[in-house]
Structures are given as C-alpha cells and as structure tokens.
Write a protein that holds these residues in place. Sequence first.
Motif, PDB file in Angstrom:
ATOM      1  N   LYS A  70      -0.037  -7.791   0.924  1.00 53.81           N
ATOM      2  CA  LYS A  70      -0.840  -6.756   1.573  1.00 53.81           C
ATOM      3  C   LYS A  70      -0.486  -5.375   1.017  1.00 53.81           C
ATOM      4  CE  LYS A  70      -2.514  -9.760   4.576  1.00 53.81           C
ATOM      5  NZ  LYS A  70      -3.933 -10.198   4.549  1.00 53.81           N
ATOM      6  N   LYS A  71      -1.466  -4.476   1.047  1.00 51.70           N
ATOM      7  CA  LYS A  71      -1.234  -3.088   0.663  1.00 51.70           C
ATOM      8  C   LYS A  71      -0.820  -2.300   1.901  1.00 51.70           C
ATOM      9  CE  LYS A  71      -4.348  -2.873  -3.318  1.00 51.70           C
ATOM     10  NZ  LYS A  71      -5.509  -2.174  -3.934  1.00 51.70           N
ATOM     11  N   GLU A 124       2.736  -4.598  -1.220  1.00 56.02           N
ATOM     12  CA  GLU A 124       2.435  -3.588  -2.240  1.00 56.02           C
ATOM     13  C   GLU A 124       2.406  -2.218  -1.569  1.00 56.02           C
ATOM     14  OE1 GLU A 124      -1.174  -2.204  -5.248  1.00 56.02           O
ATOM     15  OE2 GLU A 124      -1.155  -4.254  -4.432  1.00 56.02           O
ATOM     16  N   LEU A 125       3.375  -1.371  -1.908  1.00 49.93           N
ATOM     17  CA  LEU A 125       3.470  -0.054  -1.289  1.00 49.93           C
ATOM     18  C   LEU A 125       2.524   0.931  -1.961  1.00 49.93           C
ATOM     19  CD1 LEU A 125       4.923   1.859   0.732  1.00 49.93           C
ATOM     20  CD2 LEU A 125       6.519   2.383  -1.124  1.00 49.93           C
ATOM     21  N   VAL A 126       1.746   1.639  -1.143  1.00 42.57           N
ATOM     22  CA  VAL A 126       0.910   2.751  -1.590  1.00 42.57           C
ATOM     23  C   VAL A 126       1.481   4.004  -0.941  1.00 42.57           C
ATOM     24  CG1 VAL A 126      -1.394   3.768  -1.591  1.00 42.57           C
ATOM     25  CG2 VAL A 126      -1.122   1.277  -1.771  1.00 42.57           C
ATOM     26  N   ALA A 127       1.813   5.024  -1.736  1.00 37.52           N
ATOM     27  CA  ALA A 127       2.491   6.200  -1.191  1.00 37.52           C
ATOM     28  C   ALA A 127       1.701   7.475  -1.465  1.00 37.52           C
ATOM     29  CB  ALA A 127       3.893   6.318  -1.779  1.00 37.52           C
ATOM     30  N   TYR A 128       1.585   8.309  -0.431  1.00 39.06           N
ATOM     31  CA  TYR A 128       0.955   9.625  -0.535  1.00 39.06           C
ATOM     32  C   TYR A 128       1.930  10.679  -0.017  1.00 39.06           C
ATOM     33  CZ  TYR A 128      -3.566   7.273  -1.233  1.00 39.06           C
ATOM     34  OH  TYR A 128      -4.594   6.511  -1.722  1.00 39.06           O
ATOM     35  N   ASP A 129       1.474  11.931  -0.004  1.00 39.12           N
ATOM     36  CA  ASP A 129       2.336  12.998   0.502  1.00 39.12           C
ATOM     37  C   ASP A 129       2.141  13.255   1.989  1.00 39.12           C
ATOM     38  OD1 ASP A 129      -0.201  14.048   0.159  1.00 39.12           O
ATOM     39  OD2 ASP A 129       0.485  15.985  -0.598  1.00 39.12           O
ATOM     40  N   SER A 180      -9.029   0.396   1.957  1.00 36.82           N
ATOM     41  CA  SER A 180      -8.277   0.405   0.699  1.00 36.82           C
ATOM     42  C   SER A 180      -6.851  -0.097   0.878  1.00 36.82           C
ATOM     43  CB  SER A 180      -8.254   1.815   0.108  1.00 36.82           C
ATOM     44  OG  SER A 180      -9.561   2.269  -0.169  1.00 36.82           O
ATOM     45  N   VAL A 181      -6.318   0.028   2.095  1.00 33.57           N
ATOM     46  CA  VAL A 181      -5.003  -0.531   2.404  1.00 33.57           C
ATOM     47  C   VAL A 181      -5.129  -1.384   3.658  1.00 33.57           C
ATOM     48  CG1 VAL A 181      -3.772   1.406   1.346  1.00 33.57           C
ATOM     49  CG2 VAL A 181      -4.243   1.436   3.811  1.00 33.57           C
ATOM     50  N   ASP A 182      -4.150  -2.251   3.858  1.00 33.51           N
ATOM     51  CA  ASP A 182      -4.176  -3.176   4.991  1.00 33.51           C
ATOM     52  C   ASP A 182      -3.390  -2.671   6.192  1.00 33.51           C
ATOM     53  OD1 ASP A 182      -5.549  -5.507   3.641  1.00 33.51           O
ATOM     54  OD2 ASP A 182      -3.831  -5.241   2.301  1.00 33.51           O
ATOM     55  N   ALA A 183      -2.469  -1.742   5.955  1.00 37.86           N
ATOM     56  CA  ALA A 183      -1.628  -1.245   7.046  1.00 37.86           C
ATOM     57  C   ALA A 183      -1.051   0.108   6.668  1.00 37.86           C
ATOM     58  CB  ALA A 183      -0.499  -2.227   7.352  1.00 37.86           C
ATOM     59  N   ILE A 186      -2.483  -9.120  11.112  1.00 37.47           N
ATOM     60  CA  ILE A 186      -1.092  -8.753  10.830  1.00 37.47           C
ATOM     61  C   ILE A 186      -0.371  -8.551  12.162  1.00 37.47           C
ATOM     62  CG2 ILE A 186       0.432  -6.990   9.855  1.00 37.47           C
ATOM     63  CD1 ILE A 186      -1.712  -6.473   7.729  1.00 37.47           C
ATOM     64  N   ALA A 187       0.692  -9.309  12.374  1.00 39.16           N
ATOM     65  CA  ALA A 187       1.401  -9.271  13.656  1.00 39.16           C
ATOM     66  C   ALA A 187       2.810  -8.714  13.537  1.00 39.16           C
ATOM     67  CB  ALA A 187       1.455 -10.674  14.262  1.00 39.16           C
TER      68      ALA A 187
END
Length: 299
Positions: free
Chosen positions: A175-176, A197-202, A215-218, A166-167
């Motif tokens: 990508k996640k 694909e957005l993965v969101a935490y606190d 589990s995620v790419d970036a 990923i550049a």
Amino acid sequence: MKKLRLSIASVAIGLLALSGCGQGGTPDAPAEGDGAQAEAPEYTVNDSADFKDSKTWKAAKDAGELKVGVKYDQPGLGNVKAGSEQPEGFDIEIAKMVAAQLGFSPDQIKYTETVSANREPFLQQGNIDMVVATYTINDERKKVVDFAGPYYVAGQDLLVAADSDIAGPDDLAGKKVCSVDGSTPAQNIEEKYKKAELVAYDTYSKCVTDLQSGSVDAVTTDDAILRGYAKQYEGEFKVVGQPFTEEPYGVGLPKGDDAMREAVNDALQKGMDDGDWKKAFEYSLGSADDVEMPKIDRY
C-alpha cells in the motif's frame, strides 16, 4: 500515557466543522466548531524573569521577541485558518504559556511556520529560539537539539478512505502510505513496515489531498491530527483507531543551552501545577477532565 493519548484523540474531533477543499484541491483550514468554546486563556507575564545564563534567552530578550517555530496545518494543535494570519491550537497556547514565564508577552512572540523537515536546521541556524510543533522527543534528535517536556503524548495511527479494509499497520504491505518527510511517523513506516510504499511531502494537507484523489491508500501521523481531518471530511475518511506508537511531544531547543531547557521545563511544570496547562488544553481541544498530564523528563 494511553489515557492522555486517547483523550486528545477523542476531543480533537469536536473542533472542526465540515468544510470543502481550497484551490488546487488543497484542504482548507478547518472551520471553527459550532459548540461552545472555553474562554481564551490569559497567561501572566513574569516581568522579573532573568535567565541570563541562557544564550538563547538573552539574545531573545535583547531583540525584544521570542522566535517560535510552529505548524500551520494541524487542526487543534497548530493551524492557520483560511482568511487568518495567526496560528492557533494547543501548541500555540503552550508557546504562549512558556513565553509568559520567560518574560515575553503574546505580542512579543514571532511565529514561523516550521515543517517537520526543517525543525532541526531552523534551531541549529538560529532562525528560531524554540519549536512547539508536535515535535516528538527521541534519542536521535537529542544528538542535535535539546528538548523540554514532554507537554503531552499522542499515538501514531492511520487515516484511510471510509470504505477501506485497512485495519492496522500490518495491512500496509503493498500500500502507498503518506506522511511528512523527516517526521517520526514517516521513519516508523520506513523502519518497521518495509513492505509499505512511503510517499512523503512537507505538509499533511498534501497527504490528505492525495488520499482524496486515491493516489495513496493511507495517511499516517498522530491520532489527534488524523481525527481532525476525519471530522473535516466526515463520511470520506475514517481513523483506523489502532495506535501503534506513543509520541511524547516536547519543546525543541538549541543544543547545549541547559539554562534555557531548565527554564522551559520549569515553565511547563508551573503551567501544569497552576491550571494554565488545563486551560490551554480545554480552549484548544475540549474537556480535560479525564486527561492525565505527562511527567516532565529532566534528562
């Protein structure tokens, strides 16, 4: 502003020593670097401060404490190290500097952990008097809270595995990508890079844990924060180094308290003029010799 952003990113990496993971795979707070650190600043308290036209200031003065929302998991900016209860970082120093001009000593500041999703509710509900927590100023937020500042400008970037191809943000399709719920970086991904694909935490530390496990790419947020994590896990991660936004950090304040906003703007400007801002920066992030201070936006 690019000069400031790049300077912050480059010096933040010097703050953190390599450390492992905490229990449950959650990244520990970074260890203090081995290099010499600037002397801790002392801010002269303005004992004659009188901002009674501000409802927020008057209530805080009557209570004998200023309630400040800060981050607890952002290396170099707002962070609580393992084994400590006190937050530290540039945001914390800015809070102390502003508080001093408002007439509050450091022991009269009550810090509350404030994640991205609860900054507006905490201000609206009166849980805190101000937010100094890598809080990006934007028009949408100005509808519900006010801002003083900015006190510096950062840029959104990507943290990826060391061997990732990923550049830049254009490579995120399919990508996640992990960020913090309610944050400006998360909104930017949703609005501008819809094929990701957005993965969101606190908290960002949870994103870093997911990046470690694959589990995620970036992970995406402001470059200074990401470079801190890259240094903490040296060899595992890298920062792409292609910032694609500019994020002006401001002090969040209750909506409509113009007197408080002007008082905080004046405090920030005084700190920039008399050298306290530079001392705060160098104590937290390293040399400020090549750093350009932002211009206060008195809207």
